[in-house]
Scaffold this active site. Sequence first.
Site, mmCIF file in Angstrom:
data_model
loop_
_atom_site.group_PDB
_atom_site.id
_atom_site.type_symbol
_atom_site.label_atom_id
_atom_site.label_comp_id
_atom_site.label_asym_id
_atom_site.label_seq_id
_atom_site.Cartn_x
_atom_site.Cartn_y
_atom_site.Cartn_z
ATOM 1 N N LEU A 175 0.842 -1.191 0.000
ATOM 2 C CA LEU A 175 0.000 0.000 0.000
ATOM 3 C C LEU A 175 0.882 1.248 0.000
ATOM 4 O O LEU A 175 0.702 2.165 0.798
ATOM 5 C CB LEU A 175 -0.921 -0.024 1.218
ATOM 6 C CG LEU A 175 -1.805 -1.276 1.307
ATOM 7 C CD1 LEU A 175 -2.535 -1.320 2.643
ATOM 8 C CD2 LEU A 175 -2.795 -1.327 0.147
ATOM 9 N N HIS A 176 1.872 1.243 -0.943
ATOM 10 C CA HIS A 176 2.854 2.335 -1.000
ATOM 11 C C HIS A 176 2.206 3.707 -0.827
ATOM 12 O O HIS A 176 2.542 4.476 0.056
ATOM 13 C CB HIS A 176 3.551 2.345 -2.367
ATOM 14 C CG HIS A 176 4.271 1.093 -2.723
ATOM 15 N ND1 HIS A 176 5.424 0.707 -2.098
ATOM 16 C CD2 HIS A 176 4.022 0.158 -3.673
ATOM 17 C CE1 HIS A 176 5.857 -0.424 -2.644
ATOM 18 N NE2 HIS A 176 5.022 -0.778 -3.598
ATOM 19 N N ASP A 177 1.258 4.005 -1.736
ATOM 20 C CA ASP A 177 0.772 5.380 -1.855
ATOM 21 C C ASP A 177 -0.179 5.782 -0.739
ATOM 22 O O ASP A 177 -0.408 6.971 -0.517
ATOM 23 C CB ASP A 177 0.080 5.561 -3.215
ATOM 24 C CG ASP A 177 1.081 5.498 -4.357
ATOM 25 O OD1 ASP A 177 2.251 5.865 -4.122
ATOM 26 O OD2 ASP A 177 0.701 5.080 -5.463
#
Lengths: 313, 322
Positions: A239-241
Amino acid sequence: MSGRIPVWIDTDPGVDDSFAVLCALKDDQLDVRGISAVMGNAEQKYTYKNARNLAHFANRDEVPVYAGSEVPLFKKLRTAPLIHGETGISDAVLEESSAPHATLLAWDALYKEAKAQNGALRLVTLGPLTNIAKAFMKYPELPDLLEGIYIMGGAAEGGNITPCAEFNVYVDPHAAETVFRTGKKVYMFGLDVTQKAYLTDAEYHGIAKGEGRMTEFFRKSTAHILRLKENPQGFELYLHDVCPVAYLHEPSLFYGEMAKVHAETEGTITSGKTVTDLWSDKSFAEEANTKVMLEVNREALIRYMTDMLKKIQ
Amino acid sequence: MDTGKKIPVILDGDPGHDDAIAWTVAKASNRLDIRAVTTVGGNQTVEKTTYNARRICALLGIDAPIAKGNAFPLMSKPMTAGNFHGTSGLDGPKLPEPDRPLSGYTAVELMAKVLRESEDPVTIFSTGAQTNVAALLLTHPELKEKIGCISIMGGGIQYGNWTPAAEFNILVDPEAAQTVFQSGVPVQMCGLDVTEKALVMPEDFETIRNIGNQVSRIVAEWLDFFMIIHKEMGYEGAPLHDPNAILSYLYPEIYDIREMHVEVETAGLYTRGCTVGNYGKIANLGVLEQPNVRVVMNVNRGKFVEKLVEAVKKYDGREVKI
């Protein structure tokens, strides 16, 4: 707290970008003043369209969406269709937004809003930093007008598109270097922290099960990633962003340390590497202007995301 | 396992306090047969490191030929570590003067001679810049098969020290390091990932000093000197970089060693000399290149100090005139 936090999102949706944008749009603490699209995970024609359609999907048609760069400053464009599909949102299809198209371009709109917000605007970037670099070039006082720049990109250690470079910085290292060099208060959510923001299979299925348009979007937009997870090399749904958006909601979910960061633009095998002086004996000469995020409360981050996405019925 | 047969080795370095302690460990091992000592510029100029090498050999009783190496890295301008090791490159305790003349061979010629004349594969311990080793590989491709292993101290997969991205030995001669990594010869790399975990604490200095032989007293004083600058930099102990190249070869069981593909950045505004190791997952499923280096990532610090103490004890009874 008196008012909502004014936020600008520059993005290249993008699967996890989409989740992040939706979180921001559904977060009552955040006031998304504008969204600008940049090429990256997919070509700009897709990311612009996706950004518009995401605002519509979140019942936020009033949030203006601006078109931005179609190619990096100097480098040839590279997209990530293996993860995000050709269209940026894998197998998902979003209803077309009928909102009028904005006339301003990304960098002009960002500058205008930053001025209007008088130092309070938080800039969140989820893609390559091309639009932001252009904004800095055209408006040298812009860095001083921003409360902070919250970047998903880079990695103090490791990489994901090469052994030492993260995708967003790799796509446009010159733009990233421009921002790291002239940014005032920069927060770097790189792989050091975003790869700790993974979703387990059980958590994935928990979110993906059931009916409703949000659940369906979640399932279909992660189709490419699910196929990659079958690969023996191993792959996680990161869930990088969502990280920088969650930080604006609740900074205590994260831990970071100050450093000076440069993006390498000239290396033969290190192009796009973010070099930090976090751990080396020698520091860069310039003052540390970047908080390099290193730890996240993963469970709380996932709770935040699921709480926000649930609001979309 | 002791088969009784010793492994022929070459010591190549730029002593330097930690090189000196590395050689102390190498000479103490009954499994290694030191066939040559070669020097390179780095911690100090090659003139100074060569003089230091000769004095160390006199102290430890290393009777192999000593050859002076290149003053110039393959492509870079020469650089030194300044006062890091003092103006002599090995400041601190007084040492015996050299007890024999320098070899008439260049470093590369001497290495080539040792390889040619050895029946068994030779291991090269390189604890400075890899200039000599690279020049050997480039000029004597026919001798590659005579090299059993090149065990180096250099690099850092996670970070650098002399610049934020590069470790000193690699930064001195990045092209040489890249030549070594790409040579096809088995390479073992002890970078900052492990060497900054191989801390020798001030209380360990006393354990070594109290062994009571001549070498133990000098090693303790080297550590005293080496600690001063590291203490200023915030270290709790002295990171004893170079001995790891020897000890990880002799005692791999006390180390965490991972095979990976490693290359050296030779260009770059900020990354020249960076050792790029592919140790993570490449999310776009980029090509995973074949591992070419055994990268030492961690060490059992307690065992490391034990091995060091054990080695220094081997010098009981040796006393040379200083």
